[in-house]
Write an enzyme that holds these catalytic residues in place. Structure first.
Site, PDB file in Angstrom:
ATOM      1  N   TYR A 144      -1.085  -5.013  -1.813  1.00 53.77           N
ATOM      2  CA  TYR A 144      -1.923  -6.209  -1.893  1.00 53.77           C
ATOM      3  C   TYR A 144      -3.388  -5.804  -1.907  1.00 53.77           C
ATOM      4  O   TYR A 144      -3.852  -5.066  -1.030  1.00 53.77           O
ATOM      5  CB  TYR A 144      -1.650  -7.117  -0.689  1.00 53.77           C
ATOM      6  CG  TYR A 144      -2.468  -8.387  -0.696  1.00 53.77           C
ATOM      7  CD1 TYR A 144      -2.199  -9.400  -1.611  1.00 53.77           C
ATOM      8  CD2 TYR A 144      -3.497  -8.578   0.220  1.00 53.77           C
ATOM      9  CE1 TYR A 144      -2.932 -10.579  -1.615  1.00 53.77           C
ATOM     10  CE2 TYR A 144      -4.239  -9.753   0.223  1.00 53.77           C
ATOM     11  CZ  TYR A 144      -3.956 -10.738  -0.690  1.00 53.77           C
ATOM     12  OH  TYR A 144      -4.691 -11.903  -0.692  1.00 53.77           O
ATOM     13  N   ASP A 239      -7.636   1.766  -1.759  1.00 51.05           N
ATOM     14  CA  ASP A 239      -7.924   0.523  -1.054  1.00 51.05           C
ATOM     15  C   ASP A 239      -7.697   0.782   0.435  1.00 51.05           C
ATOM     16  O   ASP A 239      -6.561   0.803   0.910  1.00 51.05           O
ATOM     17  CB  ASP A 239      -7.006  -0.594  -1.562  1.00 51.05           C
ATOM     18  CG  ASP A 239      -7.238  -1.923  -0.853  1.00 51.05           C
ATOM     19  OD1 ASP A 239      -7.943  -1.938   0.172  1.00 51.05           O
ATOM     20  OD2 ASP A 239      -6.705  -2.940  -1.320  1.00 51.05           O
ATOM     21  N   LYS A 267     -12.972  -5.816   6.578  1.00 51.56           N
ATOM     22  CA  LYS A 267     -13.545  -6.496   7.733  1.00 51.56           C
ATOM     23  C   LYS A 267     -14.038  -5.586   8.844  1.00 51.56           C
ATOM     24  O   LYS A 267     -14.941  -5.949   9.594  1.00 51.56           O
ATOM     25  CB  LYS A 267     -12.494  -7.453   8.306  1.00 51.56           C
ATOM     26  CG  LYS A 267     -12.044  -8.535   7.343  1.00 51.56           C
ATOM     27  CD  LYS A 267     -10.851  -9.297   7.863  1.00 51.56           C
ATOM     28  CE  LYS A 267      -9.560  -8.517   7.827  1.00 51.56           C
ATOM     29  NZ  LYS A 267      -9.005  -8.310   6.487  1.00 51.56           N
TER      30      LYS A 267
END
Length: 431
Positions: A144, A239, A267
């Protein structure tokens, strides 16, 4: 367990918010029941609107390495807010955190701040296309990379089949440039390249995926991708929105000794605030506007509050190497404890763990890619989730999400989690 306030809020939310939530997994559809509405978090605990207290194993989907509401991060946010919340102009903190990220992450020579992991991955693909002059890219099945159109693509009938849109609103025109390969399979990558010679701009993957549950790269796999991409002039993108600064100061690329061309971050570089970043080799990043022709912008990019929180978090991680020893101890104790309880109960479920990430799959088959992850009994996981919840342990509400642990999880809390795990397994299996 009284959840009356959460029920009222969820009912009201459905009148104004699609599905009653602002991100789909929060709806609890994969595990049954209705979502809990959280009022506050502190250390290792969540507290809902009804006053229930839970030991928490998600940590805002990764970034709260030090636990919730950490004093250093909290103080940094309070101090930054004294000067204002948003300027839409450069600040000194942006320079400071960029310099820190470059010093910590092996692949990053220049970095651009954005507002989320999704923005980071979308931008990285755009830059890779601009840099190479090619249109197509490869992603791994089950990985994802946010909700950008190019990433919401499911595999076709085989590794060389063009992707089909995985969500209404994603056009076939977008899908045709996304190629899908199974994780941990170098032969499939070679086949895709042979079928699309000179057309592939980038290959993007989670080096240690956590979005199909936790899977680990097979020995030599990441280096194999590095070698293939170097040979073919393909931009290799890691990623590390989940693994960056979690598995080590330099992320998974430091742990495995494989340096990608570009890296995306999320984040954690905002201490849990809404922030992301992408960076990489200087010659690639010089293609980003205003230095180069590839456009990307954002009013809130480099937001001063997020930068202050991120600096507090990253400085702590950079100066206290014991954090990673502690996280490894916590992850190992939890994973070994789950395996031990399962063995005691005569169970052989697969437990994957790496550092402070962990997943138990309700299958006795090894899990190393999306296809093997799908062998897990998701209905049984839903029962397990609810059984753990009523015992005060808040798990990720999906079989296909890794757990993310924090240094706030002391040994006595892990013992409580393991006791709850044993009771839950006995309950749901009728042992």
């Amino acid at each position: 367990m009284n959840i009356s306030q959460s029920k009222v809020l969820f009912s009201k939310a459905q009148n104004f918010i699609p599905g009653g939530v602002n991100s789909p997994v929060r709806a609890f559809r994969a595990v049954g029941g209705e979502p809990l509405f959280i009022k506050k978090a502190e250390g290792a605990f969540l507290y809902d609107e009804d006053g229930n207290k839970f030991i928490e194993l998600i940590n805002s989907w990764g970034p709260m390495l030090l636990g919730h509401n950490h004093p250093k991060v909290k103080q940094a946010v309070i101090e930054a807010m004294e000067d204002g919340t948003s300027f839409g102009a450069p600040t000194a903190r942006e320079v400071e955190i960029a310099e820190l990220i470059v010093s910590m992450v092996p692949s990053i020579e220049k970095v651009r701040m954005v507002n989320s992991g999704t923005e980071a991955t979308m931008s990285a693909i755009r830059v890779a296309r601009g840099f190479t002059g090619r249109d197509k890219f490869i992603k791994m099945e089950g990985h994802y990379h946010g909700h950008g159109d190019s990433f919401l693509i499911a595999a076709g009938s085989g590794a060389m089949t063009m992707g089909d849109p995985d969500s209404p609103g994603v056009t076939k025109g977008t899908a045709k440039d996304t190629l899908i390969a199974p994780y941990n399979n170098l032969e499939a990558i070679e086949e895709l390249i042979a079928a699309n010679p000179g057309e592939i701009a980038a290959l993007i993957l989670e080096p240690v995926p956590g979005n199909m549950g936790l899977c680990l790269p097979k020995e030599g796999y990441l280096q194999g991708l590095r070698d293939i991409c170097t040979r073919e002039g393909i931009v290799l993108i890691f990623d590390e929105v989940m693994t960056g600064f979690r598995l080590a100061k330099g992320g998974a690329q430091e742990v495995f000794g494989v340096t990608p061309d570009m890296t995306t971050l999320g984040k954690i570089i905002g201490g849990g605030m809404p922030v992301g970043a992408y960076g990489g080799k200087r010659e690639i990043m010089e293609f980003v506007s205003p230095a180069g022709p590839v456009y990307q912008a954002g009013t809130l990019s480099g937001n001063p509050i997020a930068m202050a929180a991120g600096l507090a978090m990253l400085n702590h991680l950079n100066t206290d190497p014991t954090v990673y020893d502690e996280l490894t101890h916590i992850g190992s104790k939890l994973a070994k404890g789950i395996k031990s309880v399962n063995e005691e109960l005569g169970l052989n479920y697969t437990v994957n763990s790496f550092g402070s990430m962990c997943s138990m799959f309700f299958t006795d088959k090894p899990v190393f890619d999306f296809e093997s992850a799908k062998s897990s009994d998701t209905a049984l996981f839903g029962k397990y989730f609810q059984a753990m919840l009523k015992r005060g342990v808040y798990l990720a509400p999906s079989q296909f999400e890794s757990l993310f642990l924090s240094t706030a999880l002391k040994d006595e809390l892990i013992d409580q989690i393991l006791a709850a795990h044993k009771e839950a397994m006995v309950e749901i299996l009728g042992l």
